[in-house]
Design an enzyme around this catalytic site. Structure first.
Site, PDB file in Angstrom:
ATOM      1  N   LYS A  51     -11.221   7.274   1.802  1.00  9.37           N
ATOM      2  CA  LYS A  51     -11.263   7.915   3.222  1.00  9.37           C
ATOM      3  C   LYS A  51     -12.670   8.258   3.637  1.00  9.37           C
ATOM      4  O   LYS A  51     -13.124   8.113   4.565  1.00  9.37           O
ATOM      5  CB  LYS A  51     -10.283   9.000   3.000  1.00  9.37           C
ATOM      6  CG  LYS A  51     -10.285   9.579   4.370  1.00  9.37           C
ATOM      7  CD  LYS A  51      -9.034  10.506   4.621  1.00  9.37           C
ATOM      8  CE  LYS A  51      -8.729  11.243   5.951  1.00  9.37           C
ATOM      9  NZ  LYS A  51      -7.706  12.008   6.125  1.00  9.37           N
ATOM     10  N   MET A  85      24.432 -15.487  -6.104  1.00 10.95           N
ATOM     11  CA  MET A  85      23.716 -16.549  -7.169  1.00 10.95           C
ATOM     12  C   MET A  85      24.254 -15.712  -8.614  1.00 10.95           C
ATOM     13  O   MET A  85      24.417 -16.756  -9.586  1.00 10.95           O
ATOM     14  CB  MET A  85      22.391 -16.690  -6.655  1.00 10.95           C
ATOM     15  CG  MET A  85      21.765 -17.838  -7.838  1.00 10.95           C
ATOM     16  SD  MET A  85      22.304 -19.398  -7.601  1.00 10.95           S
ATOM     17  CE  MET A  85      21.359 -19.976  -6.202  1.00 10.95           C
ATOM     18  N   PHE A 128      -3.611  14.045  -4.613  1.00  8.76           N
ATOM     19  CA  PHE A 128      -2.448  13.817  -3.760  1.00  8.76           C
ATOM     20  C   PHE A 128      -2.495  12.456  -3.488  1.00  8.76           C
ATOM     21  O   PHE A 128      -3.492  12.110  -2.918  1.00  8.76           O
ATOM     22  CB  PHE A 128      -2.366  14.971  -2.909  1.00  8.76           C
ATOM     23  CG  PHE A 128      -1.135  14.536  -1.880  1.00  8.76           C
ATOM     24  CD1 PHE A 128      -0.005  14.801  -2.315  1.00  8.76           C
ATOM     25  CD2 PHE A 128      -1.261  14.058  -0.548  1.00  8.76           C
ATOM     26  CE1 PHE A 128       1.249  14.610  -1.502  1.00  8.76           C
ATOM     27  CE2 PHE A 128      -0.122  13.989   0.231  1.00  8.76           C
ATOM     28  CZ  PHE A 128       0.989  14.168  -0.150  1.00  8.76           C
ATOM     29  N   GLN A 129      -1.582  11.654  -3.600  1.00 11.11           N
ATOM     30  CA  GLN A 129      -1.151  10.225  -3.117  1.00 11.11           C
ATOM     31  C   GLN A 129      -2.340   9.178  -3.520  1.00 11.11           C
ATOM     32  O   GLN A 129      -2.652   8.442  -3.047  1.00 11.11           O
ATOM     33  CB  GLN A 129      -1.204   9.974  -1.713  1.00 11.11           C
ATOM     34  CG  GLN A 129       0.339  10.708  -1.123  1.00 11.11           C
ATOM     35  CD  GLN A 129       0.476  10.338   0.250  1.00 11.11           C
ATOM     36  OE1 GLN A 129      -0.389  10.045   0.958  1.00 11.11           O
ATOM     37  NE2 GLN A 129       1.882  10.303   0.573  1.00 11.11           N
ATOM     38  N   GLU A 163       6.418  -0.555   3.976  1.00 12.37           N
ATOM     39  CA  GLU A 163       5.072  -1.081   3.635  1.00 12.37           C
ATOM     40  C   GLU A 163       5.578  -2.759   3.130  1.00 12.37           C
ATOM     41  O   GLU A 163       4.735  -3.585   3.276  1.00 12.37           O
ATOM     42  CB  GLU A 163       4.322  -0.315   2.591  1.00 12.37           C
ATOM     43  CG  GLU A 163       3.803   0.873   3.206  1.00 12.37           C
ATOM     44  CD  GLU A 163       4.543   2.054   3.252  1.00 12.37           C
ATOM     45  OE1 GLU A 163       4.165   3.189   3.252  1.00 12.37           O
ATOM     46  OE2 GLU A 163       5.712   1.784   2.538  1.00 12.37           O
TER      47      GLU A 163
END
Length: 622
Positions: A181, A528, A131-132, A69
């Protein structure tokens, strides 16, 4: 036409169009199509699969499947930075959404238009640790321009319209749409608004003629003016207006890192870019030249004066530009034009702060100057700047430290003349592409060298993570840019540490046939951080070696083998004699291509003004 007819038309425009009965997911896709979206980077999951099903039926939107993602978010940012239009990324809920947070923060810091759509658990499960489930609305509140949690399907068409309007107008930025959803599954007849507005939100504030005349008056009184311009010029599509203004006034121009390309770097008035690793002559032009001092506690002894007038246009006085802010342009009058009034006097107090769209302000200033041209030529000032430019250009050399380094012992003993310095690679790339490629970077030394040794002539040509400094940005951003600009050579100049962070997007490149290129300046270290360790920590390595300590002669990881597993061509370059033909093969390829160029880790980026220090503390290649 009667006034009644006109009013009827205005009402119809505000009301928009009523669509047929649709599900929420279909409404979202239709609304995206109406915004002109042709590309979306989207990774599916349980809370977003309804939208993915609707997207399979779209004839206008091409879905690109990233492999992470964050990679999708950076790719959408690359698309946005290359076009000026909002990039679109979509994820599922929970971990899918949280993996997007870094890209959202990056867009926020660099004022990039981004619409991030996240699936969410059904509304009746919100707040119940389903969930999630994560509160992505709450998590992203400090790093968005605006955000929505859509709980009513009838609001969805309007929300999408508002999201794009907010993301792309005024000071651009990211907008989050969190979509449960059950709202995706609900059915209604949507109303697609033709236009939206917000009370109190003025996306195009205009400077008054009084304020702009004041600027012209200050220029006429000045002896040493400097234009200090940033990413706001690029966001406002005001590069042409800036160039006209600079040429009409004869004022030298320096940019921030984010402003690179806003003014042609091969123009006689260009000072390139300023700040921590910017041009010494740009830093002197703004601040004045001082005798180098050994300690920040020593007094600052000025040798030559810097700007007496600083025209700060579309900048935010970032700490990597100002250093010790009290000493930044200490003796100059500062005019600050910005579209976001919150930036005025936030980091540096301006003598004349002006709230305005910069493109409008420059257009109006140019119109005023056409009517009454500036008579001053600033001849002495130009001569001083020419002397500084000649004395301290960006340059490099093979040092004794490089010759004695582990890199030479492991790989080039007896072939010292074949060593490749990172700067050489970028200089050669600039020559071979005639300065016409779009360059992306990760974050670190390679990012600074890419800004120093490739000269940029146009906006949206140097694309990098400036404010957030997100490693892993360069490769997925290059893919998003190449999708948006298939006609251009798009090359990610990266470090081995940064490239590894989103290496999985080699799959996106191969599967979708996105012919972006990558050059890895591979020094086996976090370069760096190593530079800072060398300067401030006696060279003690605090977990900055990225290779295999049990086999230091091995190049680890093996990017050639890794790329091969993704079916992406890659070759390793160790000797200078092989560099030019390898670059040519990369440039000629009509597919994704990676060059793994092995360079010594002992190189430091110069000039260098340590954080919080001043131009008197600048280290530069004399």
């Amino acid at each position: 036409m009667s006034s009644q007819t006109i009013e009827t038309q205005k009402t119809a425009a505000r009301r928009g169009e009523i669509g047929p009965m649709m599900t929420g997911s279909e409404i979202l896709v239709a609304a995206l199509e109406r915004e002109g979206v042709d590309t979306i980077f989207a990774y599916p999951g349980g809370a977003s699969m309804e939208v993915h099903q609707a997207l399979t039926r779209s004839k206008k939107i091409r879905v690109y499947l990233p492999r992470h993602e964050q990679g999708g978010g950076f790719a959408a940012e690359g698309y946005a930075r290359a076009t000026g239009r909002a990039g679109v990324v979509m994820t599922t809920s929970g971990p899918g959404a949280t993996n997007l947070v870094t890209a959202i923060a990056d867009a926020y810091m660099d004022s990039v238009p981004l619409v991030a759509i996240t699936g969410q658990v059904s509304t009746h499960m919100i707040g119940k640790s389903a969930f999630q489930e994560t509160d992505i609305f709450g998590i992203t509140l400090p790093i968005v321009k605006h955000s929505y949690l859509v709980t009513d399907v009838n609001d969805l068409a309007r929300v999408v319209k508002e999201a794009f309007y907010l993301a792309q107008t005024g000071r651009p930025g990211p907008v989050v749409i969190d979509l449960p959803k059950n709202v995706q599954q609900a059915r209604t007849q949507p109303v697609f608004p033709a236009e939206v507005s917000f009370r109190g939100y003025d996306p195009e504030p205009h400077a008054s003629d009084l304020e702009l005349n004041e600027i012209i008056g200050l220029i006429e009184q000045s002896e040493r003016p400097v234009l200090y311009v940033g990413g706001g010029i690029i966001s406002a599509n005001a590069a042409e207006e800036l160039r006209e203004f600079a040429e009409r006034t004869g004022i030298p121009v320096t940019t921030t890192l984010m402003g690179i390309g806003a003014f042609p770097e091969d123009h006689p008035l260009s000072l390139r870019w300023l700040g921590m690793h910017g041009a010494a002559y740009a830093n002197w032009a703004v601040n004045g030249e001082y005798l180098p001092r050994k300690s920040p506690n020593d007094p600052m002894v000025k040798v030559k004066d810097g700007a007496d007038l600083l025209l700060a246009f579309g900048v935010r006085f970032d700490d990597r530009v100002t250093g010790k802010v009290e000493e930044f342009c200490k003796h100059g009058t500062i005019v600050h034009i910005d579209i976001d009034p919150a930036e005025h006097n936030k980091n540096k107090r301006a003598h004349l702060p002006i709230h305005s769209d910069i493109r409008y302000a420059l257009r109006r200033l140019n119109a005023m100057l056409r009517e009454r041209p500036i008579q001053k030529k600033f001849t002495a000032w130009h001569a001083q700047i020419a002397e500084w430019k000649q004395r301290a250009p960006f340059r490099y050399r093979v040092t004794e430290e490089v010759l004695q380094s582990q890199h030479m012992r492991d790989h080039l003993r007896g072939m010292e003349g074949e060593v490749i310095l990172p700067q050489m690679v970028i200089e050669m790339l600039y020559e071979m592409t005639r300065g016409e490629a779009i360059i992306t970077t990760g974050v670190g030394q390679h990012q600074m060298w890419s800004a120093q040794f490739y000269k940029y002539r146009e906006p949206r040509q140097f694309i990098t993570s400036g404010g957030l400094g997100a490693m892993g940005f360069g490769w997925p951003a290059a893919l998003g840019i190449k999708v948006a600009r298939p006609d251009r050579q798009v090359i990610d100049i990266d470090g081995d540490g940064s490239f590894l962070m989103n290496v999985q997007e080699l799959a996106l490149a191969h599967i979708e046939r996105i012919a972006a290129k990558a050059i890895i300046l591979n020094n086996q270290h976090l370069g760096m951080v190593v530079q800072w360790e060398d300067k401030f920590y006696g060279g003690n390595r605090g977990h900055t070696y990225l290779g295999d300590p049990t086999n230091r002669k091995q190049i680890y990881p093996d990017y050639v083998g890794m790329c091969a597993s993704f079916n992406v061509k890659c070759e390793r370059v160790l000797y200078k004699r092989d560099l030019r033909p390898a670059l040519q093969r990369m440039l000629d390829a009509d597919e994704p291509y990676v060059l793994d160029v092995i360079v010594p880790y002992t190189e430091h980026v110069l000039p260098f003004i340590p954080a919080g220090r001043t131009v008197a503390d600048m280290i530069w290649e004399d």
